[in-house]
Design an enzyme around this catalytic site. Sequence first.
Site, PDB file in Angstrom:
ATOM      1  N   ALA A  51      23.897  70.242 -10.474  1.00  0.00           N
ATOM      2  CA  ALA A  51      24.720  69.357  -9.930  1.00  0.00           C
ATOM      3  C   ALA A  51      25.890  69.729  -9.215  1.00  0.00           C
ATOM      4  O   ALA A  51      26.202  69.667  -7.728  1.00  0.00           O
ATOM      5  CB  ALA A  51      25.295  68.346 -11.024  1.00  0.00           C
TER       6      ALA A  51
ATOM      7  N   GLU B 102      19.811  80.347  -8.574  1.00  0.00           N
ATOM      8  CA  GLU B 102      19.361  79.537  -9.690  1.00  0.00           C
ATOM      9  C   GLU B 102      18.415  80.122 -10.739  1.00  0.00           C
ATOM     10  O   GLU B 102      17.258  80.578 -10.185  1.00  0.00           O
ATOM     11  CB  GLU B 102      18.783  78.134  -9.457  1.00  0.00           C
ATOM     12  CG  GLU B 102      18.130  77.214 -10.495  1.00  0.00           C
ATOM     13  CD  GLU B 102      19.217  77.208 -11.718  1.00  0.00           C
ATOM     14  OE1 GLU B 102      20.305  76.748 -11.412  1.00  0.00           O
ATOM     15  OE2 GLU B 102      18.728  77.078 -12.828  1.00  0.00           O
TER      16      GLU B 102
ATOM     17  N   CYS C 277      20.724  64.468 -17.896  1.00  0.00           N
ATOM     18  CA  CYS C 277      21.135  63.100 -18.575  1.00  0.00           C
ATOM     19  C   CYS C 277      19.749  62.380 -18.832  1.00  0.00           C
ATOM     20  O   CYS C 277      19.867  61.408 -19.571  1.00  0.00           O
ATOM     21  CB  CYS C 277      22.002  62.338 -17.741  1.00  0.00           C
ATOM     22  SG  CYS C 277      23.520  63.364 -17.176  1.00  0.00           S
TER      23      CYS C 277
ATOM     24  N   ARG D 149      17.663  72.007   4.684  1.00  0.00           N
ATOM     25  CA  ARG D 149      19.006  71.554   5.167  1.00  0.00           C
ATOM     26  C   ARG D 149      19.876  72.930   5.281  1.00  0.00           C
ATOM     27  O   ARG D 149      21.158  72.956   5.288  1.00  0.00           O
ATOM     28  CB  ARG D 149      19.911  70.863   4.208  1.00  0.00           C
ATOM     29  CG  ARG D 149      19.350  69.382   4.038  1.00  0.00           C
ATOM     30  CD  ARG D 149      19.956  68.527   2.744  1.00  0.00           C
ATOM     31  NE  ARG D 149      19.585  67.089   2.830  1.00  0.00           N
ATOM     32  CZ  ARG D 149      18.411  66.442   2.659  1.00  0.00           C
ATOM     33  NH1 ARG D 149      17.452  67.191   2.203  1.00  0.00           N
ATOM     34  NH2 ARG D 149      18.315  65.210   2.824  1.00  0.00           N
TER      35      ARG D 149
ATOM     36  N   ASP E 213      29.986  71.740 -15.888  1.00  0.00           N
ATOM     37  CA  ASP E 213      29.936  71.750 -17.361  1.00  0.00           C
ATOM     38  C   ASP E 213      30.684  73.086 -17.593  1.00  0.00           C
ATOM     39  O   ASP E 213      30.876  73.444 -19.052  1.00  0.00           O
ATOM     40  CB  ASP E 213      28.734  71.924 -18.055  1.00  0.00           C
ATOM     41  CG  ASP E 213      28.131  70.539 -17.731  1.00  0.00           C
ATOM     42  OD1 ASP E 213      28.711  69.594 -17.174  1.00  0.00           O
ATOM     43  OD2 ASP E 213      26.792  70.243 -18.230  1.00  0.00           O
TER      44      ASP E 213
ATOM     45  N   ASN F 272      29.068  66.457 -10.383  1.00  0.00           N
ATOM     46  CA  ASN F 272      28.861  66.061  -8.933  1.00  0.00           C
ATOM     47  C   ASN F 272      30.230  65.927  -8.258  1.00  0.00           C
ATOM     48  O   ASN F 272      30.111  66.259  -7.055  1.00  0.00           O
ATOM     49  CB  ASN F 272      28.199  64.589  -8.886  1.00  0.00           C
ATOM     50  CG  ASN F 272      26.656  64.902  -9.164  1.00  0.00           C
ATOM     51  OD1 ASN F 272      25.820  65.136  -7.942  1.00  0.00           O
ATOM     52  ND2 ASN F 272      26.005  64.853 -10.409  1.00  0.00           N
TER      53      ASN F 272
END
Lengths: 465, 465
Positions: free
Chosen positions: B20, B44, B54, B81, B296, B318
Site C-alpha cells: 500500500a 517487493e 484487510c 505506469r 505499518d 495508503n
Amino acid sequence: MSMSRTSGTRERLVIVGGDATGMSAASQARRMRGPEELEIVAFERGHFSSFSACGIPYWVGGDVAERDQLIARSPEEHRERGIDLRMRTEVTELDVAAGRVRARDLESGAEEWTSYDQLVIATGARPIRPPLPGVDAPGVHGVQTLDDGQALIDTLARTHGRRAVVVGAGYIGVEMAEALIKRGYEVTVVNRGPEPMATLDPDMGRLVHEAMEGLGITMVNDAEVTKVLTGEDGRVRAVATEDAEYPADVVVLGIGVRPETALAKAAGLPLGDYGGLLTDQAMRVRGYENVWAGGDCVEVLDLVSGRRRHIALGTHANKHGQVIGANVGGGYATFPGVVGTAVSKVCDLEIARTGLREKDARRAGLQFETVTIESTSRAGYYPDAAPMKVKMLAERRTGRLLGVQIVGREGAGKRVDIAAVALTARMTVEQMTTLDLGYAPPFSPVWDPVLVAARKAVTAVRLRG
Amino acid sequence: MSMSRTSGTRERLVIVGGDATGMSAASQARRMRGPEELEIVAFERGHFSSFSACGIPYWVGGDVAERDQLIARSPEEHRERGIDLRMRTEVTELDVAAGRVRARDLESGAEEWTSYDQLVIATGARPIRPPLPGVDAPGVHGVQTLDDGQALIDTLARTHGRRAVVVGAGYIGVEMAEALIKRGYEVTVVNRGPEPMATLDPDMGRLVHEAMEGLGITMVNDAEVTKVLTGEDGRVRAVATEDAEYPADVVVLGIGVRPETALAKAAGLPLGDYGGLLTDQAMRVRGYENVWAGGDCVEVLDLVSGRRRHIALGTHANKHGQVIGANVGGGYATFPGVVGTAVSKVCDLEIARTGLREKDARRAGLQFETVTIESTSRAGYYPDAAPMKVKMLAERRTGRLLGVQIVGREGAGKRVDIAAVALTARMTVEQMTTLDLGYAPPFSPVWDPVLVAARKAVTAVRLRG
C-alpha cells in the site's frame, strides 16, 4: 415589555404547541425545576402530542404498523411528569405586553386567558396548500399531522384505485412516492423544478430522477400543477398541468411547509425573510426577555453561509426544545445554528446533503470549486459494495469545505455526517484528506468516498488558485 | 548524510516494499513527475503487489471469491505506469550513508546494489508469532499475506476437520472467527485479555464477548497459549493453555503485528518505543532529508493523547504513500496524525472505536468522565432499528471529547466517523450536542446515538466540575 408573575415565587411556563419543541422544552425544564418552582402549561390544538411527523410516510407505506408507534410520549405521560398539557386547545392570541395567551377549547368553544412568566412559541409549520381549483376535493391529502396520515390511510383502504399522483419532489414527495409504491400504486410525481430534490444541485437531482424512474415511478419535471380535476362523485380523478393530465385515485401534496407564525406576527414579534421567528442563540425571541421559540416556526442561522434559513426538521425542533428547556430551567444552553444536513431515501436509494449547493454559495458571494466522484460504500471486492456519488464544494483559495451531496445505495446517506462535522469545524478539504475515518472492507474502501472527494477538491482548489 | 545522484538531472526513487504505502507513493510521484525526470524502482520480496491484507478474512470466509479481487494493481499494471517494480526481490541492506540499497533476487539468489536519490521505506509489519512449541506445525496459519491466506484456504479445503482455534481476539481474531464460522467450523477463540477486542475498554469488549457466544463461538478469555499440540502425522491437533486443551484441526494466529524495521534498525535509522520508524509530518524519516517511511513500519502521532502509537491499518498506509509521493513528486503534503479510529465486525455485530480508551486517557495524564448510552441505529419505530451502545469519554472541566466506542448492529459502526472528525477538530461534548447530523427515521433516531452520548457526557462533566 412586562413580566407578569402568577403567585409568589412559583413561575408559570406557558407553551404554545405540544409537539417536538414544545414538549422537549417542557420535559427539560421539568427535569431542572420541580412543580413547586415551575408550573408548566402546554396548549396543543391537535389530537396528539410529541409525534414524529417524519415517520408518517413509513406508516403510510406499511413499514410502521401502528399510528401510536409514532407517538414518542402521550398526553397522559406528559401529565404524569407534572406538565399540564391541554389537548385540543388552540391558542388564538398572544398578548406579550400583558404576558398572557388566550386559548380556546376546541371541543367546548370556551376561551380563557392564561398568564405566563415564560412563554415558548412552538407552533411549527403549516404545509403549503396551493389555492388550486379542486385542491380541497376528497382524495387530496397532506401529510403533516397524524390526522392527515390517518385520513390518507383511510382513503387508500377505502378506494380501490391504483394510481397516485404526488405533487412535489422534495423529501416528503420522494418519501411518499416510496410509500405509495409499497402500497402497490402506480405513482407519478409532478415536480416544479428541473429535477427532483431541489435541496440538491440539479446534476445530483438527476441521479434521483433516474433512480426513481428505475423504480417504476413516473417523474414529471418542470411542471406546475394548474388544477385538481374531480369526477362526478366529487372525488379527485386527475391532476392537471399546463401540458397534460395525470389520472389519480389519490393525490398527496408534498410541496413543503412555511413557518406557522400568524399568532406571533399579530403579536408584533420579529419575523425574518421566510416568515419565521427570529431568536438569539439561546432561542429567545429577539427583544423579548421571557419569550422563547424553536422548531419549525423559527429561522435558523446557516453556519456555512452566514445567512438565515427556514428548515423544518424534527431533529432541530428537538434540539431547540432542549435548549429552551435548559434555559428556562435555570441552566444555560445554546443552538449556534445549522449546516443544512438532510438525509432521505426512496426505496434503496439514499440521498443526503449538507452545507451549500452551488446556488447557495453564489448567493452568499462565495467563489468555489466543485468536484464529483464515484466510489462504493464498501471495499470494491466486498459483497454488496454499492455505488455512490459524492459531490463536494470547496471555497476557492481557502479550500474551506462548503458543501457535500451524496446519492447512492445502502451505506451512502449517513456518510454525510462526516461532512456535517467538518463544516461545523470549518475544515478545509486539505485537512479532510487525512481524516482518520473508520476503515474495514465491509464498511468502506481504503479511501472513504468522502476522502476521495476531498482529495479531488484539493486538486481543483490548487489548480485554480 | 549523503545525497547520491544517478545521472544528470534524472533522479532515482527507490522503494522498499511494494504494497500500500510503497506503491501509493510510487503512483503519486509518477503522476507528478514523468519518467524523464524521475526513475522509480520498487522492490517487493513477495509474490503480490498492492494487495488488501484487510480483505483476507473475507476471502477465507467466502465473501470474496477470488484472491485476485484483493489485488488493487498488479505488477504489470505498475510497470505500464513506468514503475520498475521488481517482484520476489528482497532488500537486504540499507546503506543510507552511500545512498544505496542491496537487493537479492529470491529466485536466482543474485544480489546487487542500487543507488537512490530518494528512498521510501515501506516494509510493513510482521505478525507476532509466539515462540511456542508446535507453532510451526502444519495447520497453524497466519493471515498476513495473500500467500498466508492461500495456504489457509488450502488447509481448510484439504482437511476435513470441523474445529478451529483462533489465537487472539483483536480485529484479525474476530474477523477470522467470523470467516471460520462461515466455513462451518466450530470456533474457539483463545484470548489473553479479560475480554475480546482489547482496543475497547473491557466493559464494551464484554458486549463483543456476549455477541460472539451468541454466534456459537467459544470465547476463552484470560488464557495464554502455552503450546500447540500435534498428532502422529505432525499436524496440529490442539491448542493448550495452562488450564486446558482445545482440540483444533486448524489454528489461526491473530495476535497482532510489529513494525518490520530490522533493515532500518541495522541502518541506524531512528525508531520509537514500539519499534516503528520515526518521521516528521511530511513522512520524512527524522534527520534524513531524502529518506521517507510510512505504513505499518512507522509510528504515528496520536492527536488526542499527544503520544506516538503503532497502528497497522491499510487506510493509514495508503495516506502515507500518497503524502510521500506528493512530497517526492515536488509537491507538499502532510500526515498530521491519527485519532485511532477502527471499525470491524463479527457477523452482524459492528464494533468501532476512536480516540482514547480509559487506560489511554489515564496514561496520558488526563482526567475524564465516561458515559455509556443505549440507543438504536434508526428511529425506534422503524423496521430493523438495531440496538447499539455508545461509550464516550470527555475530559474533565474542558469537556473535550476524548474517545468513543460503539458496539451494535447494522448502522452502528460507521457512526464512529462523527466522533473521529470531532476529535480531529478538538470539539467539546457540549459543541457536539448541537451537531447537525443527518436525520430521517430510516437512518437515525431524532437524536443520533452519538448526540445522546454527548448530552449525557455534558451532564457528567458539569456535575463533576
